[in-house]
Design a protein around this motif. Structure first.
Motif, mmCIF file in Angstrom:
data_model
loop_
_atom_site.group_PDB
_atom_site.id
_atom_site.type_symbol
_atom_site.label_atom_id
_atom_site.label_comp_id
_atom_site.label_asym_id
_atom_site.label_seq_id
_atom_site.Cartn_x
_atom_site.Cartn_y
_atom_site.Cartn_z
ATOM 1 N N GLU A 1 -7.682 7.651 -5.941
ATOM 2 C CA GLU A 1 -8.329 6.735 -5.005
ATOM 3 C C GLU A 1 -7.576 5.414 -4.939
ATOM 4 O OE1 GLU A 1 -12.483 6.274 -5.872
ATOM 5 O OE2 GLU A 1 -12.676 8.393 -6.352
ATOM 6 N N GLY A 2 -7.450 4.886 -3.745
ATOM 7 C CA GLY A 2 -6.852 3.576 -3.572
ATOM 8 C C GLY A 2 -5.369 3.534 -3.843
ATOM 9 N N LEU A 3 -4.590 3.730 -2.790
ATOM 10 C CA LEU A 3 -3.143 3.705 -2.904
ATOM 11 C C LEU A 3 -2.601 2.760 -1.851
ATOM 12 C CD1 LEU A 3 -0.622 5.353 -4.190
ATOM 13 C CD2 LEU A 3 -0.599 6.416 -1.942
ATOM 14 N N SER A 4 -1.734 1.873 -2.258
ATOM 15 C CA SER A 4 -1.117 0.931 -1.347
ATOM 16 C C SER A 4 0.350 1.309 -1.175
ATOM 17 C CB SER A 4 -1.227 -0.473 -1.937
ATOM 18 O OG SER A 4 -0.687 -1.424 -1.064
ATOM 19 N N LEU A 5 0.824 1.263 0.056
ATOM 20 C CA LEU A 5 2.249 1.435 0.324
ATOM 21 C C LEU A 5 2.804 0.034 0.531
ATOM 22 C CD1 LEU A 5 2.245 4.531 2.693
ATOM 23 C CD2 LEU A 5 2.824 4.438 0.269
ATOM 24 N N VAL A 6 3.657 -0.380 -0.396
ATOM 25 C CA VAL A 6 4.147 -1.747 -0.459
ATOM 26 C C VAL A 6 5.615 -1.794 -0.046
ATOM 27 C CG1 VAL A 6 4.509 -3.706 -2.020
ATOM 28 C CG2 VAL A 6 2.516 -2.240 -2.318
ATOM 29 N N GLY A 7 5.949 -2.764 0.782
ATOM 30 C CA GLY A 7 7.327 -2.951 1.217
ATOM 31 C C GLY A 7 8.157 -3.606 0.128
ATOM 32 N N PRO A 8 9.468 -3.681 0.313
ATOM 33 C CA PRO A 8 10.345 -4.270 -0.710
ATOM 34 C C PRO A 8 10.062 -5.754 -0.966
ATOM 35 C CG PRO A 8 11.607 -3.674 1.255
ATOM 36 C CD PRO A 8 10.212 -3.175 1.458
ATOM 37 N N ASP A 9 9.392 -6.410 -0.021
ATOM 38 C CA ASP A 9 9.047 -7.822 -0.213
ATOM 39 C C ASP A 9 7.744 -8.005 -0.985
ATOM 40 O OD1 ASP A 9 7.243 -6.934 1.678
ATOM 41 O OD2 ASP A 9 7.707 -8.488 3.154
ATOM 42 N N GLY A 10 7.109 -6.878 -1.381
ATOM 43 C CA GLY A 10 5.876 -6.954 -2.157
ATOM 44 C C GLY A 10 4.605 -7.001 -1.330
ATOM 45 N N HIS A 11 4.722 -6.979 -0.021
ATOM 46 C CA HIS A 11 3.541 -7.012 0.846
ATOM 47 C C HIS A 11 3.081 -5.598 1.183
ATOM 48 C CE1 HIS A 11 5.011 -11.136 1.498
ATOM 49 N NE2 HIS A 11 3.715 -11.401 1.597
ATOM 50 N N GLU A 12 1.774 -5.442 1.227
ATOM 51 C CA GLU A 12 1.201 -4.150 1.563
ATOM 52 C C GLU A 12 1.452 -3.828 3.027
ATOM 53 O OE1 GLU A 12 -3.239 -3.117 2.205
ATOM 54 O OE2 GLU A 12 -2.809 -2.755 0.084
ATOM 55 N N LEU A 13 1.973 -2.628 3.279
ATOM 56 C CA LEU A 13 2.207 -2.160 4.639
ATOM 57 C C LEU A 13 1.066 -1.267 5.114
ATOM 58 C CD1 LEU A 13 5.973 -1.254 4.244
ATOM 59 C CD2 LEU A 13 5.018 -3.286 5.341
ATOM 60 N N ALA A 14 0.494 -0.506 4.189
ATOM 61 C CA ALA A 14 -0.594 0.401 4.550
ATOM 62 C C ALA A 14 -1.428 0.711 3.317
ATOM 63 C CB ALA A 14 -0.042 1.681 5.149
ATOM 64 N N TRP A 15 -2.662 1.096 3.556
ATOM 65 C CA TRP A 15 -3.617 1.407 2.502
ATOM 66 C C TRP A 15 -4.110 2.834 2.687
ATOM 67 C CZ3 TRP A 15 -5.294 -0.073 -2.035
ATOM 68 C CH2 TRP A 15 -6.530 0.366 -2.504
ATOM 69 N N VAL A 16 -4.165 3.588 1.602
ATOM 70 C CA VAL A 16 -4.665 4.958 1.623
ATOM 71 C C VAL A 16 -5.916 4.998 0.741
ATOM 72 C CG1 VAL A 16 -4.142 7.378 1.113
ATOM 73 C CG2 VAL A 16 -2.301 5.831 1.799
ATOM 74 N N PRO A 17 -7.094 5.175 1.330
ATOM 75 C CA PRO A 17 -8.312 5.210 0.516
ATOM 76 C C PRO A 17 -8.323 6.350 -0.504
ATOM 77 C CG PRO A 17 -8.868 4.986 2.838
ATOM 78 C CD PRO A 17 -7.399 5.271 2.757
ATOM 79 N N ARG A 18 -7.854 7.528 -0.087
ATOM 80 C CA ARG A 18 -7.819 8.689 -0.979
ATOM 81 C C ARG A 18 -6.498 9.430 -0.757
ATOM 82 N NH1 ARG A 18 -12.008 9.700 -3.770
ATOM 83 N NH2 ARG A 18 -11.436 11.839 -4.149
ATOM 84 N N LEU A 19 -5.824 9.744 -1.846
ATOM 85 C CA LEU A 19 -4.530 10.427 -1.781
ATOM 86 C C LEU A 19 -4.646 11.778 -1.069
ATOM 87 C CD1 LEU A 19 -1.638 9.946 -2.686
ATOM 88 C CD2 LEU A 19 -2.186 11.009 -4.848
#
Length: 168
Positions: free
Chosen positions: A53-71
């Protein structure tokens, strides 16, 4: 341009997003508008307590690009890429047996068997053993920063439990 979205990745991928690995082995998140974000890193919000549960896709600058509630919401191919990347990043061996401890005061050196083989860890202080969920699950921080996991203290053999009780 950095994209930040409150949409789940599952819906974003369905809306034309794509996640793939480039020839250099780095994850690339391509937005519906064609913008590519190279070097995306998946980060679990709760890696031990709720790994799915709760997965963030983070860019190389450390900012979240997208959120995945459930894998499990991800398409199988995308999920396989994410799980492969997470496995490379997350190395938390599971302790299956405590063979010995050098001292019952800290710091002490522990000889343990893990799901990855036999190893040693140095426990700096008793506060480096954290109880999780129901008090039978442990997370042990070694002096070198490596984390060890005990999924269920009661499943350890009697000798291991006896050694561990001296530190709890």
């Amino acid at each position: 341009m950095t994209l930040h979205t409150s949409l789940s990745t599952a819906s974003a991928l369905a809306a034309g997003w794509d996640l793939h690995r480039n020839p250099h082995g780095r994850l690339v998140l391509r937005a519906a508008d064609g913008t590519a974000h190279v070097g995306v890193t998946p980060v679990r919000a709760f890696p031990i307590a709720a790994p799915g549960e709760g997965l963030s896709l983070v860019g190389p600058d450390g900012h979240e690009l997208a959120w995945v509630p459930r894998l499990e919401q991800l398409a199988p191919a995308v999920r396989a890429l994410v799980e492969e990347e997470l496995a490379a990043r997350e190395f938390v061996p599971t302790i299956t047996r405590i063979r010995s401890v050098s001292s019952f005061s800290t710091p002490s050196t522990w000889e343990v068997d893990t799901d990855r083989g036999a190893t040693q860890l140095v426990l700096k202080g008793e506060e480096d053993i954290r109880r999780l969920e129901g008090r039978t699950k442990l997370l042990i921080a070694a002096s070198d920063g490596l984390q060890f996991h005990v999924p269920d203290v009661t499943a350890l053999d009697r000798a291991s439990r006896k050694l561990l009780e001296r530190f709890l």
